[in-house]
Design an enzyme around this catalytic site. Structure first.
Site, PDB file in Angstrom:
ATOM      1  N   GLY A  19       0.951  -1.213  -0.083  1.00 29.39           N
ATOM      2  CA  GLY A  19       0.161   0.180   0.072  1.00 29.39           C
ATOM      3  C   GLY A  19       0.987   1.196   0.123  1.00 29.39           C
ATOM      4  O   GLY A  19       1.818   1.151  -0.241  1.00 29.39           O
ATOM      5  N   ALA A  20       0.331   2.221   0.632  1.00 25.21           N
ATOM      6  CA  ALA A  20       0.779   3.732   0.323  1.00 25.21           C
ATOM      7  C   ALA A  20       2.244   3.517   1.353  1.00 25.21           C
ATOM      8  O   ALA A  20       3.143   4.079   1.013  1.00 25.21           O
ATOM      9  CB  ALA A  20      -0.060   4.799   1.122  1.00 25.21           C
ATOM     10  N   LYS A  40       0.015  -9.698  -0.831  1.00 25.25           N
ATOM     11  CA  LYS A  40      -0.669 -10.960  -0.750  1.00 25.25           C
ATOM     12  C   LYS A  40      -1.441 -11.510  -1.902  1.00 25.25           C
ATOM     13  O   LYS A  40      -1.968 -12.554  -2.091  1.00 25.25           O
ATOM     14  CB  LYS A  40      -1.659 -10.797   0.585  1.00 25.25           C
ATOM     15  CG  LYS A  40      -1.076 -10.594   1.833  1.00 25.25           C
ATOM     16  CD  LYS A  40      -2.059 -10.379   2.818  1.00 25.25           C
ATOM     17  CE  LYS A  40      -2.835 -11.354   3.432  1.00 25.25           C
ATOM     18  NZ  LYS A  40      -3.587 -11.083   4.531  1.00 25.25           N
ATOM     19  N   GLN A  52     -11.173   6.458   0.501  1.00 24.83           N
ATOM     20  CA  GLN A  52     -11.998   7.427  -0.615  1.00 24.83           C
ATOM     21  C   GLN A  52     -11.549   8.962  -0.257  1.00 24.83           C
ATOM     22  O   GLN A  52     -11.317   9.732  -1.066  1.00 24.83           O
ATOM     23  CB  GLN A  52     -13.514   7.214  -0.277  1.00 24.83           C
ATOM     24  CG  GLN A  52     -13.881   5.830  -0.682  1.00 24.83           C
ATOM     25  CD  GLN A  52     -15.304   5.830  -0.559  1.00 24.83           C
ATOM     26  OE1 GLN A  52     -16.047   6.579   0.315  1.00 24.83           O
ATOM     27  NE2 GLN A  52     -16.209   4.824  -1.132  1.00 24.83           N
ATOM     28  N   GLY A  53     -11.689   9.378   0.941  1.00 20.30           N
ATOM     29  CA  GLY A  53     -11.643  10.613   1.560  1.00 20.30           C
ATOM     30  C   GLY A  53     -10.642  11.555   0.959  1.00 20.30           C
ATOM     31  O   GLY A  53     -10.541  12.434   0.153  1.00 20.30           O
ATOM     32  N   GLY A  54      -9.419  10.928   1.617  1.00 25.55           N
ATOM     33  CA  GLY A  54      -8.105  12.254   1.254  1.00 25.55           C
ATOM     34  C   GLY A  54      -7.156  12.049   2.227  1.00 25.55           C
ATOM     35  O   GLY A  54      -7.148  11.164   3.078  1.00 25.55           O
ATOM     36  N   GLU A 123     -13.657  16.818   6.842  1.00 25.28           N
ATOM     37  CA  GLU A 123     -14.151  15.709   7.619  1.00 25.28           C
ATOM     38  C   GLU A 123     -14.331  15.788   9.030  1.00 25.28           C
ATOM     39  O   GLU A 123     -13.883  16.714   9.641  1.00 25.28           O
ATOM     40  CB  GLU A 123     -13.239  14.436   7.060  1.00 25.28           C
ATOM     41  CG  GLU A 123     -13.519  14.338   5.576  1.00 25.28           C
ATOM     42  CD  GLU A 123     -12.452  13.064   5.180  1.00 25.28           C
ATOM     43  OE1 GLU A 123     -11.658  12.492   6.049  1.00 25.28           O
ATOM     44  OE2 GLU A 123     -12.531  12.574   3.985  1.00 25.28           O
ATOM     45  N   HIS A 246     -16.180   2.703  11.044  1.00 25.28           N
ATOM     46  CA  HIS A 246     -16.395   3.865  10.373  1.00 25.28           C
ATOM     47  C   HIS A 246     -17.834   3.982  10.494  1.00 25.28           C
ATOM     48  O   HIS A 246     -18.392   3.009  10.175  1.00 25.28           O
ATOM     49  CB  HIS A 246     -15.972   3.560   8.928  1.00 25.28           C
ATOM     50  CG  HIS A 246     -16.197   4.912   8.082  1.00 25.28           C
ATOM     51  ND1 HIS A 246     -17.337   5.367   7.753  1.00 25.28           N
ATOM     52  CD2 HIS A 246     -15.043   5.535   7.673  1.00 25.28           C
ATOM     53  CE1 HIS A 246     -16.987   6.459   7.027  1.00 25.28           C
ATOM     54  NE2 HIS A 246     -15.750   6.710   6.961  1.00 25.28           N
ATOM     55  N   ARG A 292     -15.136   9.963  14.608  1.00 22.69           N
ATOM     56  CA  ARG A 292     -15.786   8.742  14.361  1.00 22.69           C
ATOM     57  C   ARG A 292     -16.268   7.847  15.345  1.00 22.69           C
ATOM     58  O   ARG A 292     -17.161   7.412  15.267  1.00 22.69           O
ATOM     59  CB  ARG A 292     -14.708   8.012  13.393  1.00 22.69           C
ATOM     60  CG  ARG A 292     -14.545   8.425  12.065  1.00 22.69           C
ATOM     61  CD  ARG A 292     -13.494   7.831  11.284  1.00 22.69           C
ATOM     62  NE  ARG A 292     -13.422   8.313   9.774  1.00 22.69           N
ATOM     63  CZ  ARG A 292     -12.416   8.008   9.080  1.00 22.69           C
ATOM     64  NH1 ARG A 292     -11.673   6.931   9.591  1.00 22.69           N
ATOM     65  NH2 ARG A 292     -12.411   8.445   7.776  1.00 22.69           N
ATOM     66  N   HIS A 353     -13.118  -0.522  10.741  1.00 19.10           N
ATOM     67  CA  HIS A 353     -12.367   0.035   9.596  1.00 19.10           C
ATOM     68  C   HIS A 353     -10.971   0.418   9.661  1.00 19.10           C
ATOM     69  O   HIS A 353     -10.274   0.204   8.956  1.00 19.10           O
ATOM     70  CB  HIS A 353     -13.164   1.550   9.621  1.00 19.10           C
ATOM     71  CG  HIS A 353     -12.593   2.228   8.470  1.00 19.10           C
ATOM     72  ND1 HIS A 353     -12.739   2.019   7.229  1.00 19.10           N
ATOM     73  CD2 HIS A 353     -11.935   3.720   8.472  1.00 19.10           C
ATOM     74  CE1 HIS A 353     -12.189   3.071   6.406  1.00 19.10           C
ATOM     75  NE2 HIS A 353     -11.747   4.154   7.309  1.00 19.10           N
ATOM     76  N   GLU A 377      -0.410   1.581   9.336  1.00 21.21           N
ATOM     77  CA  GLU A 377      -1.487   0.908  10.372  1.00 21.21           C
ATOM     78  C   GLU A 377      -1.075  -0.003  10.942  1.00 21.21           C
ATOM     79  O   GLU A 377      -1.597  -0.109  12.203  1.00 21.21           O
ATOM     80  CB  GLU A 377      -2.825   0.478   9.340  1.00 21.21           C
ATOM     81  CG  GLU A 377      -4.008   0.055  10.058  1.00 21.21           C
ATOM     82  CD  GLU A 377      -5.061   0.017   9.463  1.00 21.21           C
ATOM     83  OE1 GLU A 377      -6.288  -0.406  10.005  1.00 21.21           O
ATOM     84  OE2 GLU A 377      -5.198  -0.063   8.281  1.00 21.21           O
ATOM     85  N   ARG A 388      -8.425   7.425  15.526  1.00 22.54           N
ATOM     86  CA  ARG A 388      -7.868   8.057  14.435  1.00 22.54           C
ATOM     87  C   ARG A 388      -8.721   9.128  13.956  1.00 22.54           C
ATOM     88  O   ARG A 388      -9.823   8.897  13.798  1.00 22.54           O
ATOM     89  CB  ARG A 388      -7.522   7.265  13.518  1.00 22.54           C
ATOM     90  CG  ARG A 388      -6.840   7.654  12.168  1.00 22.54           C
ATOM     91  CD  ARG A 388      -6.519   6.578  10.983  1.00 22.54           C
ATOM     92  NE  ARG A 388      -7.793   6.165  10.705  1.00 22.54           N
ATOM     93  CZ  ARG A 388      -8.454   6.565   9.381  1.00 22.54           C
ATOM     94  NH1 ARG A 388      -7.990   7.548   8.925  1.00 22.54           N
ATOM     95  NH2 ARG A 388      -9.550   6.106   8.840  1.00 22.54           N
ATOM     96  N   LEU A 394      -3.576   7.916   5.357  1.00 21.55           N
ATOM     97  CA  LEU A 394      -2.703   7.720   4.238  1.00 21.55           C
ATOM     98  C   LEU A 394      -1.423   8.746   4.855  1.00 21.55           C
ATOM     99  O   LEU A 394      -0.439   8.393   4.184  1.00 21.55           O
ATOM    100  CB  LEU A 394      -3.341   8.094   3.158  1.00 21.55           C
ATOM    101  CG  LEU A 394      -4.262   7.277   2.431  1.00 21.55           C
ATOM    102  CD1 LEU A 394      -5.123   7.908   1.169  1.00 21.55           C
ATOM    103  CD2 LEU A 394      -3.646   5.902   2.334  1.00 21.55           C
TER     104      LEU A 394
END
Length: 560
Positions: A19-20, A40, A52-54, A123, A246, A292, A353, A377, A388, A394
C-alpha cells in the site's frame, strides 16, 4: 514468478505490504538498495486503493499546524504522543508535494476557468478544510501512481501473490549474539511453496486487522499478519483495544461493505433516522461532524434503541451537479444498486475500519527487534491515540515511510556482517489437510463473537466470554497448524485469532471508556489513565498476557 521450495532469495530490504506505506518506502530506498515488495494478492488490493476521502494537510491560509495538531489530539482522547502528531502534521504538505511530483492527480480548485490551489474538503474532527483529495477516490489515485512509479525501478522487485508466514530471527535459529531479524518465510500462493527470503532489514507495512470482525469496510487482506508476526518474533504491541468503526458503510448486501466517505458529511450530508429526524446533535455539539468514535456509537445506540437495521445519510439537499462532481464514484456505485443520492437518503451502518494500536515503533519506524521496522496501520507510534482522526491514515503512511527510509539508509551505509544461510521451510512432518471445514468453521466463529462481544459497545462479561472462546480457538488452530500443510486461509486465521486475543486482553485491562473503547462497566474516562498506553509484552508476560498500563512519556518502545 514461482520459486522452488527452499530457494533462498536475498534482498537488502524486504517490505511486507504494497500500500502507500510499503510502496512509499520502497520508492525512497530504490536508488540505493535492492528492495522486494510483497503483496498478498494483486499489488493494488489493499486498504490504500479503497480509501476515498483524502489526505489531511494544512494549506488553507486560515489553518495552521497548531490547529491540525490540536484537532488530532482532541480526537485521540488524551492518548496521542504529541511528538508523533507534530512530526506527522508538519511533514504533511511535503508529503502531498511528493505525491504530486510523482503524478497523483489531486483535485484543484477552479476559479475564473483557471485551476490553481488544491481543493480542500472537511471531515469529522477537523476544524478547517484541510483534506486534499482526488475526487472521491484518493486511495485509488495514490496507489495506482505509486505502482506505476515502482514498476519503473529495476531495483524494486514486486512479488504479487506472496503471503508472509513468519519472520526469521537469530533467536529462533539459535544463533549467537544479539537477536535480530534475518528475513521471512513466505508462501508463494501461485505454487503453494514456502520460500525463504533473506534481508538485512524487514519493513512491516501490512496494514491492520479489521477482518477480525464480521462486518468491515476493509478488503479481505486486513488480517493482522504483521502484528501477529511481530508478536511471535518478540515485539511488544500497544493500544490494541482501540479498533475504529467507520460510521457510514452502505447498508446493502450486494455492496460488500462499500464505504461512504466522511467527506459527504463534510460537504453537508446529514445523518437521520428512518422518519427523517436528525439525531447527532443529541450526542455531540459538533453534530454530524463529530469524530468517528462518537458518531459510530451514536448510530449503534439509535439502532439498538429503535430496533432498526440502519440509519440514513442525506445529501440530496445539495445540487445534483455538485454531488456528481464531488462524489462521482460513490454516486455511480449507489446508483448501480438502486440508490440515487441526488434525490434520496442512503442507508448506512457502522463497520470495522481501522486498527489504531499495533506494533510499537518509534518516530523512525524502529521496533523492539533489531532490523525490523513497522510503518502505517500495522504500527503504533502514538499518532492516533484512542481514535484516529479522518484522513490522517494515508498521511501517516507517507510521513513514516520517509522517516523510516532515512533511518534504513543510514543503517545500510555502515558495513555489517553477512547474513547467515537460512534453513528452508520444513514441512516433512505434516500432511495435506482432510478437514478444511475446521478452518472455515473457526473463521466464522471468531469473526462473529468478536462482532458480538468486542464491538462498538463492550462489557467485562462479554470480553471474558470472548477470551474464553478465543483461547479454545487458538488451541485448535495451533494443533491444526502443526499437523497440516499451510495455506492462505490457515495463515490468516492463525494471525487473526492471535490479534483477537491481543484486542480482548487489552480491552479487559483498560477499566475506563476512552475514545474507541467503550465499556458499560466503566462508562466514563479515568483521569489517572490519560496519557497511558496499554502495552503487551510477549517475552515478559505470562500466557494470559497480563497487560501493563504505562506512560507514553517514555519514548516509544520503552516502558516507564
Amino acid at each position: 514468478m514461482a520459486h522452488p521450495q527452499g530457494n533462498d532469495l536475498r534482498y537488502d530490504v524486504l517490505i511486507i505490504g504494497s500500500g502507500a506505506a510499503g510502496l512509499g518506502i520502497a520508492l525512497r530506498l530504490a536508488d540505493t538498495l535492492r528492495v522486494a515488495v510483497l503483496s498478498k494478492g494483486p499489488l493494488h488490493e489493499g486498504c490504500t486503493f479503497y480509501a476515498q476521502g483524502g489526505i489531511s494537510a494544512v494549506f488553507d491560509r486560515h489553518d495552521s499546524f497548531d490547529s491540525h495538531v490540536a484537532d488530532t489530539l482532541s480526537a485521540g482522547a488524551g492518548l496521542n504522543h504529541e511528538d508523533a502528531v507534530r512530526l506527522t502534521v508538519e511533514h504533511a504538505p511535503e508529503a502531498i508535494a511528493w505525491l504530486s511530483d510523482l503524478g497523483v492527480p489531486f483535485t484543484h480548485r477552479s476559479e475564473d476557468g483557471h485551476t490553481n490551489e488544491y481543493h480542500l474538503t472537511r471531515e469529522g474532527g477537523h476544524s478547517h478544510r484541510r483534506v486534499v483529495h482526488a475526487t472521491d477516490a484518493t486511495g485509488r489515485a495514490v496507489e495506482t501512481t505509486l505502482i506505476a512509479r515502482a514498476r519503473e525501478h529495476l531495483s524494486i522487485e514486486l512479488l504479487e501473490n506472496y503471503l508472509a508466514v513468519d519472520l526469521i530471527t537469530a533467536q529462533k535459529l539459535g544463533a549467537d549474539g544479539p537477536n535480530r531479524v534475518l528475513g521471512a518465510y513466505v508462501l508463494d500462493r501461485s505454487s503453494d511453496c514456502v520460500v525463504t527470503i533473506s534481508a538485512r532489514t524487514v519493513v512491516l507495512a501490512s496494514g491492520g486487522a479489521s477482518k477480525v470482525y464480521l462486518y468491515t469496510s476493509n478488503p479481505d487482506g486486513a488480517s493482522g499478519d504483521g502484528i501477529a508476526m511481530a508478536w511471535r518474533a518478540g515485539c511488544r504491541v500497544a493500544n490494541m483495544e482501540f479498533m475504529q468503526f467507520h460510521p457510514t458503510v452502505l447498508y446493502e448486501p450486494r455492496a460488500k461493505a462499500f464505504l461512504i466517505s466522511e467527506a459527504l458529511r463534510g460537504e453537508g450530508a446529514r445523518l437521520q433516522l428512518p422518519d427523517g429526524t436528525r439525531f447527532m446533535h443529541r450526542f455531540d455539539p459538533r453534530g454530524d461532524l463529530a469524530p468517528r468514535d462518537i458518531v459510530a456509537r451514536a448510530i449503534d445506540h439509535e439502532m439498538k434503541r429503535l430496533g432498526i437495521d440502519c440509519v440514513y445519510l442525506d445529501i440530496s439537499h445539495r445540487p445534483a451537479e455538485f454531488i456528481r462532481e464531488h462524489f462521482p464514484n460513490i454516486h455511480a456505485r449507489c446508483l448501480s444498486l438502486g440508490y440515487d443520492m441526488t434525490r434520496e437518503p442512503i442507508p448506512v451502518v457502522p463497520a470495522a475500519h481501522y486498527t489504531c494500536g499495533g506494533v510499537i515503533a518509534d518516530l523512525d519506524g524502529r521496533t523492539d527487534l533489531d532490523g525490523l521496522y513497522a510503518i502505517g496501520e500495522v504500527a503504533c507510534t502514538g499518532l492516533h491515540g484512542a481514535n484516529r482522526m479522518a484522513s490522517n491514515s494515508l498521511l501517516e503512511c507517507l510521513v513514516f515511510a520517509k522517516t523510516a527510509a532515512a533511518d534504513i539508509l543510514r543503517r545500510h551505509s555502515s558495513p555489517a556482517p553477512p547474513l547467515p544461510a537460512l534453513p528452508a521451510w520444513d514441512d516433512s512432518q505434516v500432511t495435506d489437510s482432510d478437514e478444511e471445514v475446521v478452518v472455515t468453521h473457526n473463521w466464522a466463529e471468531l469473526r462473529r463473537f468478536m462482532w458480538d462481544y468486542v464491538g462498538i459497545v463492550r462489557s467485562s462479561k462479554r470480553l471474558r466470554r470472548a477470551l474464553s472462546r478465543v483461547d479454545l480457538l487458538l488451541g485448535e488452530i495451533d494443533e491444526y497448524y502443526r499437523h497440516f500443510r499451510i495455506g492462505n486461509n490457515l495463515i490468516e486465521l492463525r494471525n487473526l485469532a492471535l490479534v483477537a486475543k491481543l484486542i480482548i486482553v487489552s480491552a479487559l485491562a483498560r477499566r475506563e471508556s476512552r475514545g474507541l473503547h467503550f465499556t458499560l462497566d466503566f462508562p466514563e474516562p479515568d483521569p489517572t489513565l490519560e496519557h497511558c498506553d496499554t502495552i503487551l509484552a510477549p517475552d515478559t508476560t505470562p500466557p494470559e498476557l497480563t497487560p501493563r498500563v504505562v506512560s507514553p512519556a517514555s519514548p516509544p518502545g520503552v516502558s516507564k
